[in-house]
Design a protein around this motif. Structure first.
Motif, PDB file in Angstrom:
ATOM      1  N   LYS A   1       0.833  -1.200   0.000  1.00 11.33           N
ATOM      2  CA  LYS A   1       0.000   0.000   0.000  1.00 11.33           C
ATOM      3  C   LYS A   1       0.872   1.257   0.000  1.00 11.33           C
ATOM      4  O   LYS A   1       1.892   1.343   0.687  1.00 11.33           O
ATOM      5  CB  LYS A   1      -0.900   0.004   1.236  1.00 11.33           C
ATOM      6  CG  LYS A   1      -1.892   1.155   1.294  1.00 11.33           C
ATOM      7  CD  LYS A   1      -2.792   1.024   2.510  1.00 11.33           C
ATOM      8  CE  LYS A   1      -3.814   2.150   2.556  1.00 11.33           C
ATOM      9  NZ  LYS A   1      -4.722   2.009   3.742  1.00 11.33           N
ATOM     10  N   GLY A   2       0.457   2.258  -0.780  1.00  7.79           N
ATOM     11  CA  GLY A   2       1.158   3.533  -0.815  1.00  7.79           C
ATOM     12  C   GLY A   2       2.288   3.614  -1.813  1.00  7.79           C
ATOM     13  O   GLY A   2       2.869   4.689  -2.017  1.00  7.79           O
ATOM     14  N   PHE A   3       2.626   2.494  -2.458  1.00  7.58           N
ATOM     15  CA  PHE A   3       3.706   2.483  -3.448  1.00  7.58           C
ATOM     16  C   PHE A   3       3.098   2.476  -4.846  1.00  7.58           C
ATOM     17  O   PHE A   3       2.317   1.576  -5.182  1.00  7.58           O
ATOM     18  CB  PHE A   3       4.614   1.273  -3.244  1.00  7.58           C
ATOM     19  CG  PHE A   3       5.456   1.367  -2.005  1.00  7.58           C
ATOM     20  CD1 PHE A   3       6.754   1.868  -2.069  1.00  7.58           C
ATOM     21  CD2 PHE A   3       4.955   0.982  -0.769  1.00  7.58           C
ATOM     22  CE1 PHE A   3       7.533   1.964  -0.921  1.00  7.58           C
ATOM     23  CE2 PHE A   3       5.724   1.075   0.383  1.00  7.58           C
ATOM     24  CZ  PHE A   3       7.020   1.575   0.303  1.00  7.58           C
TER      25      PHE A   3
ATOM     26  N   MET B   1       4.401  -5.519 -13.282  1.00  8.52           N
ATOM     27  CA  MET B   1       3.899  -4.379 -12.512  1.00  8.52           C
ATOM     28  C   MET B   1       5.073  -3.443 -12.291  1.00  8.52           C
ATOM     29  O   MET B   1       5.990  -3.745 -11.518  1.00  8.52           O
ATOM     30  CB  MET B   1       3.281  -4.864 -11.203  1.00  8.52           C
ATOM     31  CG  MET B   1       2.219  -5.950 -11.428  1.00  8.52           C
ATOM     32  SD  MET B   1       1.516  -6.659  -9.917  1.00  8.52           S
ATOM     33  CE  MET B   1       0.337  -5.374  -9.490  1.00  8.52           C
ATOM     34  N   MET B   2       5.084  -2.302 -13.001  1.00  7.27           N
ATOM     35  CA  MET B   2       6.211  -1.385 -13.016  1.00  7.27           C
ATOM     36  C   MET B   2       6.144  -0.418 -11.837  1.00  7.27           C
ATOM     37  O   MET B   2       5.081   0.152 -11.561  1.00  7.27           O
ATOM     38  CB  MET B   2       6.234  -0.595 -14.329  1.00  7.27           C
ATOM     39  CG  MET B   2       6.763  -1.386 -15.520  1.00  7.27           C
ATOM     40  SD  MET B   2       5.746  -2.811 -16.017  1.00  7.27           S
ATOM     41  CE  MET B   2       4.360  -1.970 -16.797  1.00  7.27           C
ATOM     42  N   GLY B   3       7.286  -0.219 -11.160  1.00 10.46           N
ATOM     43  CA  GLY B   3       7.309   0.668 -10.006  1.00 10.46           C
ATOM     44  C   GLY B   3       8.703   1.152  -9.680  1.00 10.46           C
ATOM     45  O   GLY B   3       9.541   1.328 -10.576  1.00 10.46           O
ATOM     46  N   GLN B   4       8.979   1.312  -8.399  1.00  5.40           N
ATOM     47  CA  GLN B   4      10.235   1.891  -7.943  1.00  5.40           C
ATOM     48  C   GLN B   4      11.125   0.835  -7.302  1.00  5.40           C
ATOM     49  O   GLN B   4      10.634  -0.129  -6.713  1.00  5.40           O
ATOM     50  CB  GLN B   4       9.956   2.994  -6.910  1.00  5.40           C
ATOM     51  CG  GLN B   4       9.038   4.095  -7.409  1.00  5.40           C
ATOM     52  CD  GLN B   4       8.575   5.015  -6.287  1.00  5.40           C
ATOM     53  OE1 GLN B   4       8.591   4.633  -5.123  1.00  5.40           O
ATOM     54  NE2 GLN B   4       8.166   6.227  -6.645  1.00  5.40           N
ATOM     55  N   ILE B   5      12.428   1.048  -7.404  1.00  9.08           N
ATOM     56  CA  ILE B   5      13.385   0.164  -6.737  1.00  9.08           C
ATOM     57  C   ILE B   5      13.069   0.110  -5.244  1.00  9.08           C
ATOM     58  O   ILE B   5      12.857   1.132  -4.595  1.00  9.08           O
ATOM     59  CB  ILE B   5      14.828   0.682  -6.907  1.00  9.08           C
ATOM     60  CG1 ILE B   5      15.326   0.462  -8.328  1.00  9.08           C
ATOM     61  CG2 ILE B   5      15.784   0.017  -5.920  1.00  9.08           C
ATOM     62  CD1 ILE B   5      15.802  -0.942  -8.613  1.00  9.08           C
ATOM     63  N   GLY B   6      13.039  -1.105  -4.707  1.00 11.14           N
ATOM     64  CA  GLY B   6      12.840  -1.269  -3.275  1.00 11.14           C
ATOM     65  C   GLY B   6      11.394  -1.315  -2.815  1.00 11.14           C
ATOM     66  O   GLY B   6      11.140  -1.476  -1.614  1.00 11.14           O
TER      67      GLY B   6
ATOM     68  N   THR C   1       2.693  -1.103   5.071  1.00 15.71           N
ATOM     69  CA  THR C   1       4.001  -1.534   5.589  1.00 15.71           C
ATOM     70  C   THR C   1       4.738  -0.366   6.236  1.00 15.71           C
ATOM     71  O   THR C   1       4.442   0.805   5.983  1.00 15.71           O
ATOM     72  CB  THR C   1       4.864  -2.120   4.464  1.00 15.71           C
ATOM     73  OG1 THR C   1       5.043  -1.125   3.433  1.00 15.71           O
ATOM     74  CG2 THR C   1       4.239  -3.361   3.870  1.00 15.71           C
ATOM     75  N   VAL C   2       5.734  -0.697   7.048  1.00 20.59           N
ATOM     76  CA  VAL C   2       6.563   0.302   7.705  1.00 20.59           C
ATOM     77  C   VAL C   2       8.015  -0.164   7.657  1.00 20.59           C
ATOM     78  O   VAL C   2       8.284  -1.372   7.709  1.00 20.59           O
ATOM     79  CB  VAL C   2       6.099   0.539   9.169  1.00 20.59           C
ATOM     80  CG1 VAL C   2       6.246  -0.735   9.989  1.00 20.59           C
ATOM     81  CG2 VAL C   2       6.867   1.683   9.816  1.00 20.59           C
ATOM     82  N   LYS C   3       8.941   0.770   7.551  1.00 19.00           N
ATOM     83  CA  LYS C   3      10.354   0.429   7.420  1.00 19.00           C
ATOM     84  C   LYS C   3      11.046   0.466   8.772  1.00 19.00           C
ATOM     85  O   LYS C   3      10.866   1.388   9.561  1.00 19.00           O
ATOM     86  CB  LYS C   3      11.040   1.400   6.463  1.00 19.00           C
ATOM     87  CG  LYS C   3      12.479   1.026   6.117  1.00 19.00           C
ATOM     88  CD  LYS C   3      13.049   1.985   5.090  1.00 19.00           C
ATOM     89  CE  LYS C   3      14.458   1.578   4.663  1.00 19.00           C
ATOM     90  NZ  LYS C   3      15.001   2.509   3.647  1.00 19.00           N
TER      91      LYS C   3
END
Length: 364
Positions: free
Chosen positions: A178-180, A205-210, A331-333
């Motif tokens: 969620k949120g990415f 599904m294209m997105g961001q590294i990480g 999620t949380v880092k």
């Protein structure tokens, strides 16, 4: 001339007898084995029964599935399933879709809500039963088994940690946290050429590294490591062994959750890895994919012989990921470990049942 012509006819008859005898001998020795070999073509239809030529029943199973159920149809069927869950007439939402599958011949491009209502409402109102509605449907058993293989583990009972009571509904998650942000399109079956020319048997599904990658369904890690095509990848098998989820092109250097290994049990919604663009290389840990994305694949397995080889069944996941997008895990880092974790833990009875079942099995 007559004796010569007579001898010629007799010779032809003798040769014909030899040919028949040879063919009979060949079929008796090799015919059964040839009939048991898998064919190159895949058929979609109800399994048939028969004998394998040795006196024992021939094992039949579904050889191919084209999954074209729309996310709209899945959402509507699930709404009926949830509505009916706590009534005296519970409805299996997948059975509703299977019934529509017969009506549409598996093609849902002209899906209408009224068609679903015509099946579900009489059941809810106790005017009919699913058995009565489907009793004369020739291919219902096929669609029922095929669609349950795709969707069977996505809906059920679960409990959110720290809350009271058990809930019923969608307990599977989108593979993207969620949120990415991500973008996608229906790319199943498009051409790929690295290594050899082939079809793309997954959903990109294209997105961001990480970007945290999420376990769609609870299951166990069946494979984890490097593959020249998929780069760093994870394969997770559902507990009923019908579904194999494939997450590929994970991040360079830090592809997975560090605690994961082959055999690890995961709960739907767990963070399992991180988006990247590794793969298309024989050299491990190489970024050789131009576009950062997750390759998400779903393989159906009706018989273990289909797991690897020419009998593999991969389905289009475009509509499925649209359906799952309503349930994205927050999620949380952890800044110390640099790992991402889910915010809300979920208790899935399927996990507990699997642990109990495997605990009772004798050690190999």
């Amino acid at each position: 001339m007559k004796p010569s012509f007579f001898k010629f006819i007799v010779s032809i008859e003798i040769l014909a007898l030899f040919a028949i005898a040879a063919l009979t001998w060949y079929q008796s020795h090799y015919g059964a084995s040839i009939m048991q070999l898998p064919t190159a073509s895949h058929t979609a239809g109800p399994p048939s029964s028969g004998e394998n030529g040795t006196g024992s029943p021939k094992k039949e199973f579904i050889k191919w599935v084209d999954f074209h159920v729309t996310s709209e149809a899945m959402n509507d069927a699930l709404a009926y399933g949830i509505k009916a869950h706590d009534t005296g007439t519970p409805i299996d939402w997948v059975c509703l879709l299977a019934t529509l599958g017969v009506k549409y011949g598996g093609d849902f491009k002209n899906y209408k809500k009224d068609d679903l209502a015509a099946i579900a409402e009489p059941i809810l109102n106790k005017e009919s039963t699913l058995e009565q509605i489907t009793k004369d449907m020739k291919h219902y058993s096929y669609y029922n088994e095929a669609y349950h293989a795709v969707l069977g583990g996505l809906v059920g009972t679960y409990q959110l940690a720290g809350t009271q009571g058990v809930q019923y509904g969608l307990k599977a998650f989108s593979p993207i946290a969620k949120g990415f942000p991500y973008t996608d399109y229906d790319d199943f079956g498009s051409s790929r050429s690295f290594g050899y020319r082939r079809q793309h048997l997954g959903h990109d599904m294209m997105g961001q590294i990480g970007t945290p990658i999420i376990a769609v369904e609870s299951g166990y890690v069946e494979c984890l490591g490097w593959n020249r095509y998929g780069g760093w990848r994870i394969g997770i098998r559902s507990f009923d062994k019908k579904r194999y989820y494939y997450y590929a092109h994970l991040r360079q250097n830090f592809p997975y959750c560090k605690t994961l290994k082959e055999g690890s049990i995961v709960t739907a919604g767990d963070v399992i890895g991180y988006m990247g663009h590794t793969g298309y290389s024989d050299k491990e840990n190489t970024n050789n994919i131009d576009i950062i994305h997750l390759h998400f694949g779903l393989q159906l397995i009706f018989d273990e012989s289909q797991k690897d080889g020419n009998g593999e069944i991969w389905i289009s996941c475009y509509e499925l990921t649209r359906f799952l997008s309503q349930n994205r895990c927050e999620t949380v880092k952890d800044e110390t470990t640099k790992e991402w974790h889910r915010v809300q833990e979920m208790i899935d009875p399927a996990v507990e049942e699997y642990k109990k079942r495997t605990a009772k099995q004798p050690a190999a």
